[in-house]
Design a protein around this motif. Sequence first.
Motif, PDB file in Angstrom:
ATOM      1  N   MET A 203      56.328  -5.293 -10.986  1.00 24.75           N
ATOM      2  CA  MET A 203      56.673  -6.449 -11.813  1.00 24.75           C
ATOM      3  C   MET A 203      55.709  -6.522 -12.986  1.00 24.75           C
ATOM      4  O   MET A 203      54.505  -6.438 -12.819  1.00 24.75           O
ATOM      5  N   LYS A 204      56.255  -6.628 -14.159  1.00 26.39           N
ATOM      6  CA  LYS A 204      55.429  -6.626 -15.350  1.00 26.39           C
ATOM      7  C   LYS A 204      54.660  -7.927 -15.498  1.00 26.39           C
ATOM      8  O   LYS A 204      55.021  -8.967 -14.955  1.00 26.39           O
TER       9      LYS A 204
ATOM     10  N   PRO B 150      48.770  -3.421 -23.369  1.00 29.88           N
ATOM     11  CA  PRO B 150      48.488  -2.224 -22.564  1.00 29.88           C
ATOM     12  C   PRO B 150      49.647  -1.235 -22.631  1.00 29.88           C
ATOM     13  O   PRO B 150      50.792  -1.581 -22.324  1.00 29.88           O
ATOM     14  N   LEU B 151      49.349  -0.015 -23.040  1.00 29.85           N
ATOM     15  CA  LEU B 151      50.352   1.034 -23.159  1.00 29.85           C
ATOM     16  C   LEU B 151      49.970   2.223 -22.292  1.00 29.85           C
ATOM     17  O   LEU B 151      48.791   2.570 -22.184  1.00 29.85           O
ATOM     18  N   GLU B 152      50.974   2.868 -21.713  1.00 30.32           N
ATOM     19  CA  GLU B 152      50.725   4.161 -21.108  1.00 30.32           C
ATOM     20  C   GLU B 152      50.487   5.173 -22.226  1.00 30.32           C
ATOM     21  O   GLU B 152      50.769   4.915 -23.400  1.00 30.32           O
TER      22      GLU B 152
ATOM     23  N   GLY C  30      44.443  -2.653 -24.404  1.00 29.43           N
ATOM     24  CA  GLY C  30      44.843  -3.619 -23.388  1.00 29.43           C
ATOM     25  C   GLY C  30      44.588  -3.150 -21.975  1.00 29.43           C
ATOM     26  O   GLY C  30      44.610  -1.954 -21.685  1.00 29.43           O
ATOM     27  N   LYS C  31      44.362  -4.094 -21.102  1.00 23.07           N
ATOM     28  CA  LYS C  31      44.154  -3.820 -19.682  1.00 23.07           C
ATOM     29  C   LYS C  31      45.324  -4.407 -18.890  1.00 23.07           C
ATOM     30  O   LYS C  31      46.028  -5.289 -19.353  1.00 23.07           O
ATOM     31  N   GLY C  32      45.491  -3.922 -17.704  1.00 24.96           N
ATOM     32  CA  GLY C  32      46.586  -4.410 -16.867  1.00 24.96           C
ATOM     33  C   GLY C  32      47.703  -3.391 -16.781  1.00 24.96           C
ATOM     34  O   GLY C  32      47.570  -2.240 -17.223  1.00 24.96           O
ATOM     35  N   GLU C  33      48.825  -3.806 -16.216  1.00 28.28           N
ATOM     36  CA  GLU C  33      49.948  -2.891 -16.020  1.00 28.28           C
ATOM     37  C   GLU C  33      50.510  -2.473 -17.380  1.00 28.28           C
ATOM     38  O   GLU C  33      50.901  -3.299 -18.197  1.00 28.28           O
ATOM     39  N   ALA C  34      50.565  -1.166 -17.590  1.00 24.96           N
ATOM     40  CA  ALA C  34      50.926  -0.633 -18.901  1.00 24.96           C
ATOM     41  C   ALA C  34      52.428  -0.656 -19.134  1.00 24.96           C
ATOM     42  O   ALA C  34      53.224  -0.419 -18.220  1.00 24.96           O
ATOM     43  N   LEU C  35      52.808  -0.920 -20.373  1.00 27.99           N
ATOM     44  CA  LEU C  35      54.200  -0.793 -20.785  1.00 27.99           C
ATOM     45  C   LEU C  35      54.569   0.682 -20.816  1.00 27.99           C
ATOM     46  O   LEU C  35      53.792   1.521 -21.272  1.00 27.99           O
TER      47      LEU C  35
END
Length: 484
Positions: A1-2, A275-277, A314-319
């Motif tokens: 979940m984003k 946050p990006l991959e 950015g930190k966290g779950e990446a787009l």
Amino acid sequence: MKSSRFAALAAAALVCPGLVLVSGSPASANPAAGAPGAHNAITDVPGIQVGQVQSDIAPYLTGTSVVYMPQMSVASVDQRGGAPATKETDLLSPLNSNPGVNAIQLGGSSMYGLSATNGIIRWLEDRGEGVRVGAGGVAPIVPAADIFDLGRGGDPKARTSAEWGYLAAQATSDGPVRQGGVGGGTGARGGGLRGGVGTASVHLGDGIYVGAMVIVNPAGSPVDPADCTLYGVKFGIGNEFAGYKAPKKKECNPPSTAAQQPANTTIAVVATNAPLEKAAAQRMSGNAHDGMARAISPIHTLGDGDTVFAVSTGKGEALQINDPADTRQLNAIFNAGASTLARAIAKAVLSSESIGNTTSYCDRYPSACKGMKQLKQWRTQGNAPTVTPETFAQASQALAQTPVPAPPAADNGKPKPKPKAAPAGNTTQQDSQNGMVLASGNAGGPSVPTGVTTGLLAAGILGVGLLGMHLRGRRRGQASDRLA
């Protein structure tokens, strides 16, 4: 979940061609969605700092700019020009394992200027920043791209080095960024006019920013020959280019293509705190080339080395580019990167000032810039120290010695003798007791501690003597055979 932050983002409006904005509930410290950040610079992106140094004192006309991330950040690159001068770009492929970058250099001096990254790397190493390797060691990751500006201030050998990179890294801050003929853009020119450094930003809403920094040095031109306006100005936000006008018809006489140089390059960094991959960062860098194409024509020629880096702090779950739920947010970020880069290109050209026989846009078309009161701010705000003999010497001293730890002594149960105190001021003797010290000499190479040098010299003399005895013995034997 984003992340709920990105779930809350939605497309809001088209405030300028090619720029899709997203809205949210911005914090009070943030500008409205669609507006530039506080500095209207890449440093509005949280986690981004910039440092620049230069010299325009003949025979120099070059410099170095550094985009620094205090926290290692995801990054990628897209290179489209036909003649690049780059370093460590393969590391940034999503197919490779490199986790991120510590800094990116945008410099002058073409392939020679890539050595300035050595100073940035050393500055990072001294701070313990980089990929962890071994016991206490780090490997700072510093990709780079340089423009061709050799000889534009006089001697082609007047170029940047590790000392320049070290000084630029020391000058990094998250404040305003000076624009025009500074840093890596000091010797830049394109379309028969002086180029330089430009930067811009936009707040997409909900605390998410996109910023760009560029060095404009193209084989093509940022000027529309139909009316001598800058292509990139039409992408401005609000009153960003307030006071700018199309030049008077009598002034509109663009430089001929004969005035253009065969060796050029426009290089840039686009950044976001979303946050990006790694694959999404590469896509962002590729889309940002559209910003170059909007603001410069022609672009990506065989004489250019056009390169764009993309950074995500950015930190966290990446787009992710293969997750349909992220498509809308990613498209907004990518489109903003392209438009922000186009704006930065226009700001670079407007901020530059004439030098030597290279004329600036505003001097060639004075009626276009006459009402732009913001130009002084763009040209003066932000730190961009001039490299002087004194600061160069200080950087050389900082880079001169690299302590190498001594190998651990064998543990035979006996107490280890304490090293004798070296005489005051004799740091080399003390260091040689604790381990080797590699000191750069006048020739630019490492020298070795005195004791090691003496041992090697003695061994060499002994070897030459034994070889001579051997040869004399062979000659005597051959003479005896002939007399027999």
